[in-house]
Design an enzyme around this catalytic site. Structure first.
Site, PDB file in Angstrom:
ATOM      1  N   LYS A 118       0.908  -1.379   0.118  1.00  0.00           N
ATOM      2  CA  LYS A 118       0.073   0.138   0.067  1.00  0.00           C
ATOM      3  C   LYS A 118       0.776   1.146  -0.150  1.00  0.00           C
ATOM      4  O   LYS A 118       2.053   1.149   0.433  1.00  0.00           O
ATOM      5  CB  LYS A 118      -0.794   0.083   1.140  1.00  0.00           C
TER       6      LYS A 118
HETATM    7  P1  NAD Z   1     -13.198   7.561  -3.086  1.00  0.00           P
HETATM    8  O1  NAD Z   1     -11.923   8.752  -2.906  1.00  0.00           O
HETATM    9  O2  NAD Z   1     -13.507   7.322  -4.426  1.00  0.00           O
HETATM   10  O3  NAD Z   1     -14.199   8.267  -2.193  1.00  0.00           O
HETATM   11  C1  NAD Z   1     -14.262   8.189  -0.686  1.00  0.00           C
HETATM   12  C2  NAD Z   1     -15.585   9.027  -0.673  1.00  0.00           C
HETATM   13  O4  NAD Z   1     -15.792   8.749   0.806  1.00  0.00           O
HETATM   14  C3  NAD Z   1     -16.032  10.288  -1.067  1.00  0.00           C
HETATM   15  O5  NAD Z   1     -17.294  10.224  -1.430  1.00  0.00           O
HETATM   16  C4  NAD Z   1     -15.942  10.946   0.309  1.00  0.00           C
HETATM   17  O6  NAD Z   1     -16.386  12.145   0.317  1.00  0.00           O
HETATM   18  C5  NAD Z   1     -16.406  10.026   1.155  1.00  0.00           C
HETATM   19  N1  NAD Z   1     -16.060  10.249   2.594  1.00  0.00           N
HETATM   20  C6  NAD Z   1     -14.623  10.656   3.185  1.00  0.00           C
HETATM   21  N2  NAD Z   1     -14.680  10.755   4.520  1.00  0.00           N
HETATM   22  C7  NAD Z   1     -15.900  10.612   4.666  1.00  0.00           C
HETATM   23  C8  NAD Z   1     -16.681  10.400   5.866  1.00  0.00           C
HETATM   24  N3  NAD Z   1     -16.049  10.666   7.245  1.00  0.00           N
HETATM   25  N4  NAD Z   1     -17.769  10.233   6.024  1.00  0.00           N
HETATM   26  C9  NAD Z   1     -18.838  10.061   5.013  1.00  0.00           C
HETATM   27  N5  NAD Z   1     -17.912   9.851   3.702  1.00  0.00           N
HETATM   28  C10 NAD Z   1     -16.763  10.155   3.642  1.00  0.00           C
HETATM   29  O7  NAD Z   1     -12.223   6.633  -2.377  1.00  0.00           O
HETATM   30  P2  NAD Z   1     -12.650   4.894  -2.674  1.00  0.00           P
HETATM   31  O8  NAD Z   1     -11.809   4.372  -3.682  1.00  0.00           O
HETATM   32  O9  NAD Z   1     -14.135   4.625  -2.802  1.00  0.00           O
HETATM   33  O10 NAD Z   1     -12.337   4.173  -1.221  1.00  0.00           O
HETATM   34  C11 NAD Z   1     -13.400   4.278  -0.106  1.00  0.00           C
HETATM   35  C12 NAD Z   1     -12.887   3.086   0.728  1.00  0.00           C
HETATM   36  O11 NAD Z   1     -12.737   1.879   0.141  1.00  0.00           O
HETATM   37  C13 NAD Z   1     -11.385   3.033   1.329  1.00  0.00           C
HETATM   38  O12 NAD Z   1     -11.235   2.594   2.748  1.00  0.00           O
HETATM   39  C14 NAD Z   1     -10.409   2.550   0.685  1.00  0.00           C
HETATM   40  O13 NAD Z   1      -9.277   1.839   1.107  1.00  0.00           O
HETATM   41  C15 NAD Z   1     -11.507   1.251   0.286  1.00  0.00           C
HETATM   42  N6  NAD Z   1     -11.188   0.400  -0.996  1.00  0.00           N
HETATM   43  C16 NAD Z   1     -11.395   1.208  -2.152  1.00  0.00           C
HETATM   44  C17 NAD Z   1     -10.966   0.183  -3.201  1.00  0.00           C
HETATM   45  C18 NAD Z   1     -11.277   0.460  -4.620  1.00  0.00           C
HETATM   46  O14 NAD Z   1     -11.088  -0.038  -5.655  1.00  0.00           O
HETATM   47  N7  NAD Z   1     -11.079   1.856  -4.953  1.00  0.00           N
HETATM   48  C19 NAD Z   1     -10.737  -1.339  -3.102  1.00  0.00           C
HETATM   49  C20 NAD Z   1     -10.836  -1.891  -1.643  1.00  0.00           C
HETATM   50  C21 NAD Z   1     -11.420  -1.011  -0.804  1.00  0.00           C
END
Ligand code: NAD
Length: 428
Positions: A118
């Protein structure tokens, strides 16, 4: 200037919000069930390598500013390290360590031949121009590229990074090695060797996990109210897919707050509004509340898909959902887990529920190396098979050891990594 270090030994503390300690706690519980010896525990608990880089950038103002970036490789016994890169002001080494370890376990749960890695850069993308973001990405890539490569470590998008970020990373790496190397990163634009279905893969995996878990609880999508936290790649797309499957999405939130409607939100319209205004707030016909309040709304399914430490010892008692499907990594703290378990809430853990992303990242890496690209149908069908089988594998361990689904997922994955480690032996 960069510095490669081996990971320091971790000291036990009771800090609920340290994700690495949370991971280590679950790891220890699972290792106890497996009767894993102390030496092997020490090897598998610790990250293998940590790299910290200084990222000097000339800002648009002409001022020189230095950012800090990390890349942690937790374990590569089963293959190249795999894991996203996030840009956020609160990125820190313990968080990146935990996320890297979760990637090791996640890849093993879905049985794709990768280890865990990561990365992160401490920055606030909301305050940076596209040019500044591009320069940060390129200099960060140059800083960590000695440990990157299709056979070494393959990054992907995570919070606040996207297909464009991955395109810059791929280009920077390729310019240095003097050949176009698409397989160095996944989550790229399709025109640059990205996979069809990758953008939706994590949300799709969340939707499949939700469906399998509902069957276990004897619930049906059309009778299930869902609260989603996060409206980005995982939360936004997850909500759209769940909406399409007939679930009633009663609330969705972003970093500015939540919107709700007890009759169900028109999620495609919500997403159009979000794209247009940059916020969920102001969506017609929905009431507004804080993100914290939304977590406690009456619902059958809660999908935390934003960030870590959202369900904690402070609010777990007030969670009304019967099922929590962890789209985010580490959204539930260890003490909160215990409270939910006592309340009889089923938690589909992150390392299973959000593994759809890394699964299709694996398909993307395979396609790049073959130079042959799959149809979206083939991607989605293969993803479906892997997610369903992984869910069943974890469920079987859960029944066998009489543990929570999270500990079952750790048992399954630690066992897989430990057996490969034993077969390879200790290089000296
Ligand atoms: P992203 O940046 O696309 O979206 C994050 C979202 O969360 C945004 O809408 C933001 O406004 C919102 N947010 C941030 N803080 C917040 C809060 N306190 N309350 C409510 N909403 C909040 O990120 P993502 O890729 O969707 O990732 C989200 C989570 O999923 C992370 O934990 C990431 O590690 C995990 N994840 C992502 C992927 C991927 O393929 N993108 C895969 C596995 C896990």
């Amino acid at each position: 200037m960069s510095q490669v270090t081996t990971a320091p030994a971790q000291h036990a503390t009771t800090d609920e919000f340290n994700p690495f300690l949370s991971m280590a706690r679950n790891f220890n519980t699972a290792a106890d069930h497996l009767g894993l010896d102390e030496g092997l525990r020490e090897v598998l608990r610790r990250p293998d390598r940590e790299l910290t880089v200084a990222i000097p950038i000339v800002m648009d103002s002409g001022k020189l500013q230095v950012f800090t970036g990390y890349r942690v490789q937790h374990n590569f016994s089963r293959g190249p390290c795999k894991g996203g890169i996030r840009y956020a002001p609160d990125v820190n080494l313990d968080e990146v360590r935990a996320l890297a370890a979760w990637m090791t376990w996640k890849c093993a749960v879905v049985d794709v031949p990768f280890g865990g890695g990561k990365g992160g850069v401490i920055c606030d993308p909301r305050k940076l121009s596209q040019g500044e973001l591009e320069r940060i990405t390129r200099r960060y890539t140059a800083g960590i590229m000695d440990i990157l490569g299709p056979d070494r470590d393959v990054p992907a998008p995570d919070v606040n990074t996207n297909e464009q970020t991955m395109a810059w990373l791929m280009d920077t790496y390729s310019m240095h090695v003097r050949r176009t190397t698409t397989a160095v990163v996944t989550g790229k634009p399709i025109a640059l060797g990205g996979s069809r279905g990758r953008r939706e893969a994590t949300g799709r995996g969340v939707m499949i996990s939700c469906r399998e878990a509902l069957k276990k609880l004897g619930l049906r999508p059309e009778n299930s109210r869902v609260v989603v936290q996060g409206a980005g790649n995982v939360g936004g797309i997850g909500a759209e897919l769940l909406h399409r499957e007939g679930y009633k999405i009663v609330s969705i939130s972003d970093m500015y707050g939540a919107i709700a409607n007890d009759k169900g939100l028109d999620i495609p319209a919500v997403m159009v509004h979000l794209k247009k205004t940059g916020k969920l707030a102001g969506f017609p016909g929905a009431r507004e509340l804080s993100g914290a309040e939304a977590l406690e709304l009456p619902c059958e399914v809660l999908v935390p898909a934003a960030t870590e430490n959202q369900i904690t010892s402070k609010n777990a008692d007030r969670i009304k959902a019967r099922l929590v499907v962890e789209g985010a990594n580490g959204p539930t703290t260890a003490p909160a887990d215990a409270i939910l378990e006592k309340k009889g809430v089923l938690v589909v853990p992150d390392i299973l529920a959000n593994a759809g992303g890394v699964t299709v990242s694996y398909f993307e890496w395979v396609q790049d190396r073959m130079g042959y690209f799959w149809t979206e149908e083939r991607v989605n069908t293969s993803l479906e098979q892997i997610m369903v089988k992984s869910f069943q594998d974890v469920d079987a361990v859960m029944q066998k050891y009489k543990v929570s689904m999270r500990i079952a997922a750790y048992i399954l994955s630690i066992d897989r990594v430990a057996s490969v480690y034993k077969l390879r032996g200790v290089f000296a």
